[in-house]
Design a protein around this motif. Structure first.
Motif, PDB file in Angstrom:
ATOM      1  N   GLY A 183       0.810  -1.230   0.000  1.00 55.42           N
ATOM      2  CA  GLY A 183       0.000   0.000   0.000  1.00 55.42           C
ATOM      3  C   GLY A 183       0.839   1.274   0.000  1.00 55.42           C
ATOM      4  O   GLY A 183       0.317   2.347   0.286  1.00 55.42           O
ATOM      5  N   GLY A 184       2.115   1.167  -0.265  1.00 51.54           N
ATOM      6  CA  GLY A 184       2.981   2.354  -0.258  1.00 51.54           C
ATOM      7  C   GLY A 184       3.598   2.563   1.119  1.00 51.54           C
ATOM      8  O   GLY A 184       3.227   1.899   2.094  1.00 51.54           O
ATOM      9  N   MET A 185       4.531   3.477   1.203  1.00 60.12           N
ATOM     10  CA  MET A 185       5.240   3.716   2.473  1.00 60.12           C
ATOM     11  C   MET A 185       4.272   4.232   3.534  1.00 60.12           C
ATOM     12  O   MET A 185       3.358   5.009   3.231  1.00 60.12           O
ATOM     13  CB  MET A 185       6.367   4.731   2.259  1.00 60.12           C
ATOM     14  CG  MET A 185       7.522   4.190   1.457  1.00 60.12           C
ATOM     15  SD  MET A 185       8.404   2.845   2.286  1.00 60.12           S
ATOM     16  CE  MET A 185       9.614   3.757   3.251  1.00 60.12           C
ATOM     17  N   PRO A 186       4.450   3.801   4.803  1.00 55.88           N
ATOM     18  CA  PRO A 186       3.524   4.236   5.865  1.00 55.88           C
ATOM     19  C   PRO A 186       3.544   5.762   6.027  1.00 55.88           C
ATOM     20  O   PRO A 186       4.593   6.385   5.897  1.00 55.88           O
ATOM     21  CB  PRO A 186       4.099   3.575   7.128  1.00 55.88           C
ATOM     22  CG  PRO A 186       5.115   2.600   6.675  1.00 55.88           C
ATOM     23  CD  PRO A 186       5.538   2.963   5.309  1.00 55.88           C
ATOM     24  N   LYS A 187       2.369   6.311   6.318  1.00 58.00           N
ATOM     25  CA  LYS A 187       2.286   7.771   6.558  1.00 58.00           C
ATOM     26  C   LYS A 187       2.555   8.058   8.041  1.00 58.00           C
ATOM     27  O   LYS A 187       2.924   9.159   8.427  1.00 58.00           O
ATOM     28  CB  LYS A 187       0.908   8.299   6.179  1.00 58.00           C
ATOM     29  CG  LYS A 187       0.524   7.949   4.746  1.00 58.00           C
ATOM     30  CD  LYS A 187       0.084   9.164   3.958  1.00 58.00           C
ATOM     31  CE  LYS A 187      -0.218   8.877   2.493  1.00 58.00           C
ATOM     32  NZ  LYS A 187       0.428   7.742   1.861  1.00 58.00           N
ATOM     33  N   SER A 188       2.322   7.036   8.865  1.00 52.89           N
ATOM     34  CA  SER A 188       2.644   7.184  10.290  1.00 52.89           C
ATOM     35  C   SER A 188       3.039   5.802  10.821  1.00 52.89           C
ATOM     36  O   SER A 188       2.816   4.795  10.154  1.00 52.89           O
ATOM     37  CB  SER A 188       1.431   7.714  11.051  1.00 52.89           C
ATOM     38  OG  SER A 188       0.405   6.753  10.987  1.00 52.89           O
ATOM     39  N   TYR A 189       3.592   5.789  12.009  1.00 48.09           N
ATOM     40  CA  TYR A 189       4.084   4.522  12.589  1.00 48.09           C
ATOM     41  C   TYR A 189       3.408   4.254  13.926  1.00 48.09           C
ATOM     42  O   TYR A 189       2.950   5.196  14.597  1.00 48.09           O
ATOM     43  CB  TYR A 189       5.606   4.594  12.757  1.00 48.09           C
ATOM     44  CG  TYR A 189       6.320   4.536  11.428  1.00 48.09           C
ATOM     45  CD1 TYR A 189       6.681   3.319  10.863  1.00 48.09           C
ATOM     46  CD2 TYR A 189       6.585   5.702  10.709  1.00 48.09           C
ATOM     47  CE1 TYR A 189       7.315   3.259   9.627  1.00 48.09           C
ATOM     48  CE2 TYR A 189       7.211   5.657   9.467  1.00 48.09           C
ATOM     49  CZ  TYR A 189       7.570   4.423   8.930  1.00 48.09           C
ATOM     50  OH  TYR A 189       8.186   4.357   7.709  1.00 48.09           O
ATOM     51  N   ALA A 190       3.357   2.982  14.320  1.00 49.86           N
ATOM     52  CA  ALA A 190       2.688   2.594  15.569  1.00 49.86           C
ATOM     53  C   ALA A 190       3.347   3.273  16.774  1.00 49.86           C
ATOM     54  O   ALA A 190       2.666   3.742  17.682  1.00 49.86           O
ATOM     55  CB  ALA A 190       2.732   1.079  15.728  1.00 49.86           C
ATOM     56  N   LEU A 191       4.670   3.328  16.791  1.00 50.26           N
ATOM     57  CA  LEU A 191       5.386   3.961  17.908  1.00 50.26           C
ATOM     58  C   LEU A 191       6.052   5.250  17.436  1.00 50.26           C
ATOM     59  O   LEU A 191       6.586   5.302  16.326  1.00 50.26           O
ATOM     60  CB  LEU A 191       6.469   3.028  18.462  1.00 50.26           C
ATOM     61  CG  LEU A 191       6.017   1.670  19.005  1.00 50.26           C
ATOM     62  CD1 LEU A 191       7.204   0.941  19.628  1.00 50.26           C
ATOM     63  CD2 LEU A 191       4.899   1.820  20.023  1.00 50.26           C
TER      64      LEU A 191
END
Ligand code: NDP
Length: 399
Positions: A13-21
Motif C-alpha cells: 500500500g505504499g510507504m507508511p504515513k505514520s508509525y505505531a510507535l
C-alpha cells in the motif's frame, strides 16, 4: 563511486504515513560492552522503514552529497534483473540476508570494479566467500545489529509453537470455540530441555531469555563458554550436535551457514533427535534439509518446525515449508524489525564513512579482508561457498 543497494519491496500500500510507535527505546550498548553503530550523521528518524526500496537505508542524501551514485533496486533474480545490469560497474554492493542478492562466483566474475560487499544485517552466506577471497573483494556485516532481535523471535517461536498458539488463534478467527481442538497439541514449556546449536550472540541471548521459563538449558558450540556463564545459566555443554539433540525437546539453530553447517539437519541427524521434538531455525534455511524437515513433520518425528529463514529467498511459491503440517514459519523478518533496521542502517553508514575516509572498519564487522577470512569471518566461518542453488529464487512470483 557507484553503490548498488538491493532491498526488499515497499509495502503493497505504499510507504507508511505514520508509525505505531513515535520513538524507539534507547539502548546504549550491547550486553558484552560493544558499542552500537555510531555513524557521524543520520538522515532518517529511527523507527522508519529503511530496509525496503523507498527506505534506501537512509543513504541517498549522504552518498549523493559526497559525489557518489546510488542505485537501489528490488530486481535481483533471474536473467536480465536490474541488479545484474549494475553489478558490472558497481564499486560497492549492499544486500540484506532477508532478501539476498546472491553474489555467486559468476556475478563476482562480472563485477570488475567491486571492492566491497556490505551485508545490511548479519550472515554473509549469500556471498560466495571463496570467490570474494579469490577476487580480493572485502565482505563486511553489521555484527550484533539484530542478534537480540532474533533472540526475541526465537523465544516467541518456541513458546507459540509448544503451546500451539497458531492453531488456537486460527480457531478464534474462524469464529470457533472448540477448546479440545485448540489444546490437543498444546504443552507447557516449563521443565523442557532446550538446546542451541551455537552459543554466539544470538544463541546465548536466546538461552538467557529462556532461563526464566524454568527449563533445562543445553548447548553445542565449537568453543566452550566461560565457566561463569555455564554456572549462571546452569548449562549443559555437549561435545557434538548428536549428543545434544538426543536429549532436547526443543532445538534452536544459531550458527552461521558455511560449508561445515550446510545440510546439518538431514534425515540422519533428525532421526537422532528425541521423538516429537521441535526445531526453531532462525539461522539459515540451508542448515536444514528441506525435504527431511517436511518428512519428519508428517511422520511425527518432529512435532513442529518454526523459523524465518528459507533457501533460497524469496522462497519459491511451492516451497514445501509453506504448506507442511505444524510449521510456524514467517518470512525472513526476525532481524528486520523497525528497531533492528535503524541499527543496521547506522552500521552500513558507519562502514561507508570509514571506507570513504580510508579508516579501518571495525574488526568485528569483517568477514573477508584482503583475500582472507578475517575478524568475525575468521572466527565463525569456514572457506568455501554456500550459494549453490540460489538461482531458484527467480521462481518466486509476487502475490
Ligand atoms: P555470532 O558470530 O555471535 O555467533 C555465531 C556462533 O556460531 C559462534 O558462537 C560460532 O562459534 C558458532 N559456529 C560457527 N560454526 C559452527 C559450527 N560448525 N557448529 C557450531 N557452532 C558454530 O553470530 P550471531 O549469533 O549474531 O548470528 C548467528 C547467525 O544467525 C548468523 O550468521 C546468521 O546466519 C543468523 N542470523 C539470522 C538473522 C535473521 O534475521 N533470521 C539475523 C542475524 C543473524 P565459534 O565462534 O565458537 O567458533
Amino acid at each position: 563511486m557507484k553503490i548498488l543497494c538491493v532491498l526488499y519491496d515497499d509495502p503493497k500500500g505504499g510507504m507508511p504515513k505514520s508509525y505505531a510507535l513515535s520513538e524507539l527505546p534507547k539502548i546504549e550498548k550491547y550486553p558484552d560492552g560493544m558499542t552500537l553503530p555510531s555513524p557521524k550523521g543520520r538522515d532518517y528518524t529511527p523507527g522508519q522503514l529503511l530496509g525496503c526500496v523507498s527506505g534506501e537505508l537512509g543513504l541517498r542524501k549522504f552518498l549523493e552529497s559526497n559525489g557518489h551514485e546510488l542505485v537501489v533496486t528490488n530486481s535481483k533474480d533471474g536473467d536480465g534483473c536490474e541488479a545484474d545490469k549494475h553489478i558490472v560497474d558497481a564499486d560497492i554492493v549492499i544486500s540484506q540476508p532477508f532478501f539476498p542478492y546472491y553474489l555467486t562466483k559468476e556475478r563476482i566474475a562480472k563485477a570488475k570494479n567491486l571492492k566491497m560487499a556490505i551485508t545490511a544485517g548479519i550472515g554473509s552466506d549469500h556471498v560466495d566467500l571463496q570467490a570474494a577471497m579469490d577476487n580480493k573483494i572485502d565482505v563486511v556485516e553489521v555484527t550484533y545489529c539484530n542478534s537480540r532481535s532474533v533472540a526475541e523471535h526465537i523465544v516467541m517461536m518456541i513458546v507459540s509453537m509448544v503451546r500451539d498458539y497458531h492453531n488456537q488463534h486460527r480457531i478464534v478467527n474462524e469464529g470457533g470455540w472448540n477448546i479440545a481442538d485448540a489444546v490437543q497439541r498444546s504443552y507447557d514449556v516449563e521443565g523442557m530441555h532446550i538446546g542451541t546449536v551455537a552459543a554466539g550472540r544470538i544463541g546465548l541471548d536466546a538461552l538467557r531469555k529462556m532461563k526464566p521459563f524454568d527449563v533445562h538449558l543445553h548447548y553445542f558450540d565449537r568453543h566452550k563458554l566461560p565457566d561463569s556463564v555455564e554456572k549462571e545459566l546452569n548449562l549443559t555443554f555437549h561435545e557434538s550436535v548428536e549428543s545434544m539433540v538426543k536429549v532436547c525437546d526443543v532445538v534452536t539453530i544459531n550458527c552461521p551457514l558455511h560449508p561445515e553447517t550446510e545440510n546439518l539437519f538431514d534425515d540422519a541427524m533428525i532421526s537422532k533427535m528425541k521423538k516429537g521434538a521441535y526445531i526453531v531455525n532462525t539461522a539459515r534455511g540451508k542448515i536444514c534439509n528441506r525435504d527431511a524437515i517436511a518428512k519428519a513433520l508428517k511422520s511425527g518425528q518432529l512435532s513442529g518446525y518454526a523459523g524465518d529463514v528459507w533457501f533460497p529467498q524469496p522462497a519459491p511459491n511451492d516451497h514445501v515449508w509453506r504448506t507442511m503440517p505444524h510449521h510456524g514459519m514467517t518470512p525472513h523478518t526476525s532481524g528486520t524489525s523497525l528497531t533492528a533496521q535503524s541499527r543496521y542502517a547506522d552500521g552500513v553508514r558507519e562502514i561507508l564513512e570509514c571506507f570513504f575516509e580510508g579508516k579501518e572498519i571495525r574488526n568485528q564487522y569483517l568477514i573477508v579482508k584482503d583475500g582472507q577470512l578475517a575478524g568475525m569471518g575468521a572466527h565463525s566461518y569456514s572457506k568455501g561457498s554456500a550459494t549453490g542453488g540460489s538461482e531458484e529464487a527467480a521462481k518466486y512470483k509476487k502475490k
